[in-house]
Design an enzyme around this catalytic site. Structure first.
Site, PDB file in Angstrom:
ATOM      1  N   ASN A  40       0.874  -1.178   0.000  1.00 46.04           N
ATOM      2  CA  ASN A  40       0.000   0.000   0.000  1.00 46.04           C
ATOM      3  C   ASN A  40       0.908   1.225   0.000  1.00 46.04           C
ATOM      4  O   ASN A  40       1.504   1.563   1.016  1.00 46.04           O
ATOM      5  CB  ASN A  40      -0.880  -0.042   1.269  1.00 46.04           C
ATOM      6  CG  ASN A  40      -1.690   1.228   1.449  1.00 46.04           C
ATOM      7  OD1 ASN A  40      -1.797   2.046   0.533  1.00 46.04           O
ATOM      8  ND2 ASN A  40      -2.263   1.388   2.632  1.00 46.04           N
ATOM      9  N   TRP A  41       1.018   1.845  -1.170  1.00 47.36           N
ATOM     10  CA  TRP A  41       1.949   2.969  -1.302  1.00 47.36           C
ATOM     11  C   TRP A  41       1.415   4.247  -0.657  1.00 47.36           C
ATOM     12  O   TRP A  41       2.129   5.229  -0.543  1.00 47.36           O
ATOM     13  CB  TRP A  41       2.262   3.235  -2.788  1.00 47.36           C
ATOM     14  CG  TRP A  41       3.021   2.132  -3.455  1.00 47.36           C
ATOM     15  CD1 TRP A  41       3.451   0.949  -2.896  1.00 47.36           C
ATOM     16  CD2 TRP A  41       3.455   2.100  -4.826  1.00 47.36           C
ATOM     17  NE1 TRP A  41       4.115   0.197  -3.832  1.00 47.36           N
ATOM     18  CE2 TRP A  41       4.137   0.876  -5.025  1.00 47.36           C
ATOM     19  CE3 TRP A  41       3.334   2.982  -5.905  1.00 47.36           C
ATOM     20  CZ2 TRP A  41       4.692   0.520  -6.271  1.00 47.36           C
ATOM     21  CZ3 TRP A  41       3.877   2.635  -7.135  1.00 47.36           C
ATOM     22  CH2 TRP A  41       4.555   1.421  -7.305  1.00 47.36           C
ATOM     23  N   LYS A  42       0.139   4.254  -0.289  1.00 45.19           N
ATOM     24  CA  LYS A  42      -0.504   5.448   0.284  1.00 45.19           C
ATOM     25  C   LYS A  42      -0.276   6.636  -0.671  1.00 45.19           C
ATOM     26  O   LYS A  42      -0.271   6.434  -1.883  1.00 45.19           O
ATOM     27  CB  LYS A  42       0.017   5.686   1.703  1.00 45.19           C
ATOM     28  CG  LYS A  42      -0.118   4.404   2.550  1.00 45.19           C
ATOM     29  CD  LYS A  42       0.098   4.601   4.013  1.00 45.19           C
ATOM     30  CE  LYS A  42      -0.112   3.271   4.736  1.00 45.19           C
ATOM     31  NZ  LYS A  42       0.039   3.361   6.174  1.00 45.19           N
ATOM     32  N   HIS A  45      -9.423   1.180   4.612  1.00 42.98           N
ATOM     33  CA  HIS A  45      -8.161   1.317   5.343  1.00 42.98           C
ATOM     34  C   HIS A  45      -8.373   2.232   6.554  1.00 42.98           C
ATOM     35  O   HIS A  45      -9.162   3.168   6.493  1.00 42.98           O
ATOM     36  CB  HIS A  45      -7.077   1.884   4.422  1.00 42.98           C
ATOM     37  CG  HIS A  45      -5.720   1.849   5.052  1.00 42.98           C
ATOM     38  ND1 HIS A  45      -5.276   2.838   5.900  1.00 42.98           N
ATOM     39  CD2 HIS A  45      -4.728   0.925   5.008  1.00 42.98           C
ATOM     40  CE1 HIS A  45      -4.061   2.522   6.327  1.00 42.98           C
ATOM     41  NE2 HIS A  45      -3.709   1.364   5.800  1.00 42.98           N
ATOM     42  N   GLU A 104      -6.739   4.589   7.718  1.00 40.56           N
ATOM     43  CA  GLU A 104      -6.540   6.026   7.465  1.00 40.56           C
ATOM     44  C   GLU A 104      -7.776   6.635   6.820  1.00 40.56           C
ATOM     45  O   GLU A 104      -8.110   7.786   7.055  1.00 40.56           O
ATOM     46  CB  GLU A 104      -5.276   6.230   6.609  1.00 40.56           C
ATOM     47  CG  GLU A 104      -4.021   6.027   7.446  1.00 40.56           C
ATOM     48  CD  GLU A 104      -2.822   5.507   6.682  1.00 40.56           C
ATOM     49  OE1 GLU A 104      -2.792   5.602   5.444  1.00 40.56           O
ATOM     50  OE2 GLU A 104      -1.894   4.993   7.356  1.00 40.56           O
ATOM     51  N   GLU A 130      -5.428  -5.098  10.452  1.00 41.49           N
ATOM     52  CA  GLU A 130      -4.380  -4.140  10.769  1.00 41.49           C
ATOM     53  C   GLU A 130      -4.681  -3.476  12.107  1.00 41.49           C
ATOM     54  O   GLU A 130      -5.526  -2.575  12.182  1.00 41.49           O
ATOM     55  CB  GLU A 130      -4.310  -3.062   9.679  1.00 41.49           C
ATOM     56  CG  GLU A 130      -4.021  -3.627   8.300  1.00 41.49           C
ATOM     57  CD  GLU A 130      -3.470  -2.562   7.368  1.00 41.49           C
ATOM     58  OE1 GLU A 130      -2.350  -2.756   6.885  1.00 41.49           O
ATOM     59  OE2 GLU A 130      -4.136  -1.550   7.144  1.00 41.49           O
ATOM     60  N   GLY A 153       2.618   2.057  10.805  1.00 38.15           N
ATOM     61  CA  GLY A 153       3.591   3.134  10.661  1.00 38.15           C
ATOM     62  C   GLY A 153       4.286   3.503  11.962  1.00 38.15           C
ATOM     63  O   GLY A 153       4.959   4.529  12.046  1.00 38.15           O
ATOM     64  N   SER A 157       3.484  -2.354  10.297  1.00 40.91           N
ATOM     65  CA  SER A 157       4.930  -2.475  10.500  1.00 40.91           C
ATOM     66  C   SER A 157       5.483  -3.854  10.147  1.00 40.91           C
ATOM     67  O   SER A 157       6.390  -4.354  10.795  1.00 40.91           O
ATOM     68  CB  SER A 157       5.307  -2.087  11.938  1.00 40.91           C
ATOM     69  OG  SER A 157       4.936  -0.749  12.189  1.00 40.91           O
ATOM     70  N   GLY A 162       2.860  -1.083   4.233  1.00 45.79           N
ATOM     71  CA  GLY A 162       2.987   0.330   3.895  1.00 45.79           C
ATOM     72  C   GLY A 162       4.446   0.666   3.653  1.00 45.79           C
ATOM     73  O   GLY A 162       4.996   0.432   2.572  1.00 45.79           O
ATOM     74  N   GLY A 163       5.093   1.201   4.671  1.00 51.10           N
ATOM     75  CA  GLY A 163       6.468   1.702   4.575  1.00 51.10           C
ATOM     76  C   GLY A 163       7.438   0.786   3.830  1.00 51.10           C
ATOM     77  O   GLY A 163       8.172   1.248   2.946  1.00 51.10           O
TER      78      GLY A 163
HETATM   79  P1  PGA Z   1       2.920   0.114   7.607  1.00 57.54           P
HETATM   80  O1  PGA Z   1       1.456   0.375   6.998  1.00 57.54           O
HETATM   81  O2  PGA Z   1       3.440  -1.160   7.005  1.00 57.54           O
HETATM   82  O3  PGA Z   1       3.728   1.325   7.199  1.00 57.54           O
HETATM   83  O4  PGA Z   1       2.771   0.000   9.097  1.00 57.54           O
HETATM   84  C1  PGA Z   1       0.547  -0.668   6.807  1.00 57.54           C
HETATM   85  C2  PGA Z   1      -0.756  -0.136   6.233  1.00 57.54           C
HETATM   86  O5  PGA Z   1      -1.191   0.943   6.637  1.00 57.54           O
HETATM   87  O6  PGA Z   1      -1.384  -0.776   5.369  1.00 57.54           O
END
Ligand code: PGA
Length: 254
Positions: free
Chosen positions: A10-12, A96, A98, A168, A174, A214, A235-236
């Site tokens: 997930n590149w956000k 998600h 967010e 999640e 993050g 993470s 994500g990251g």
């Molecule tokens: P993260 O994000 O791997 O940076 O913790 C995961 C996500 O929000 O899908």
């Protein structure tokens, strides 16, 4: 039943078209042949076309980060499932945390988006998860049960076969704080039980449940080894070809 591992990046709101193209071109070479893992990247809308093109002919699939429930109309800033299909997109992340936190997404809007995605033939990745105070207050299962019941309302077992669930824990996104494999497994097993209760045992056994929060190359193998963890939403660690490829290799049984 053997469930195929699925690792989705997930590149956000990261990576322009040219950056996304470069990332996928680099990633392609690194993960070629890792066919026991479904590999997905989810770039921003404006980067989708470049990434779909760059991924052509490879084992990398493309997903969007959101999808609207209407086919078209006066919904400024939104994108429909049909538009995504036409762009060559195969998956769509829905709900998600967010989106829930910053953009007013609810279980009801998740359900509407999910139905539209299914109707268009997209493969939804539906996110659920609890906040830190909910976990600490012993409410994790109640929160997940509500998200599952309302989010999947009105769906059939056949629909569930096309869906990936991403668990999640919001406090792990993050933050560098990963749920321990044991803690994640316990929650994944609960989610599978909840799906069995809403649908049936066969449907629950078949549904893939990713862990997210993470996840990195060095904890992927241990997480994916757990009986009810079928991959990850990353994500990251998905923003660089080398770290994402290492994560995929560690999640693969090759
Ligand atoms: P993260 O994000 O791997 O940076 O913790 C995961 C996500 O929000 O899908």
């Amino acid at each position: 039943m053997a469930r195929k591992v699925i690792i989705a990046g997930n590149w956000k709101m990261n990576k322009s078209g040219s950056e996304g193209k470069a990332l996928v071109e680099d990633l392609k070479g690194r993960v070629a042949g890792y066919n026991d893992v479904d590999i997905v990247v989810c770039p921003p809308f404006t980067t989708l076309a470049a990434v779909v093109k760059a991924a052509e002919g490879s084992n990398i699939k493309v997903g969007a980060q959101n999808v609207h429930w209407a086919d078209n109309g006066a919904f400024t800033g939104e994108i429909s499932a049909g538009m995504l299909k036409e762009a060559g997109v195969e998956y769509a992340i829905i709900g998600h945390s967010e989106r829930r936190q910053y953009f007013g997404e609810t279980d009801e809007t998740v359900n509407k988006r999910l139905k539209a995605a299914l109707a268009a033939g997209l493969k939804p990745i539906v996110c659920i998860g609890e906040l830190l105070d909910e976990r600490e207050g012993g409410k994790t299962e109640a929160v997940l049960a509500k998200q599952i019941k309302a989010g999947f309302a009105g769906l059939t077992s056949a629909d569930m076969n096309k869906i990936v669930i991403a668990y999640e824990p919001v406090w792990a996104i993050g933050t560098g704080k990963t749920a321990t494999p044991e803690m994640a497994e316990e929650t994944h097993a609960y989610i599978r039980k909840a799906i069995a209760g809403l649908f049936d045992g066969t449907t629950a056994e078949a549904v893939r449940i990713q862990y997210g929060g993470s996840m990195k190359a060095d904890n992927a193998a241990e997480l994916v080894k757990q009986p009810d963890i079928d991959g990850g939403l990353i994500g990251g660690a998905s923003l660089k070809a080398d770290s994402f490829a290492d994560l995929i290799k560690n999640a693969s049984s090759k």
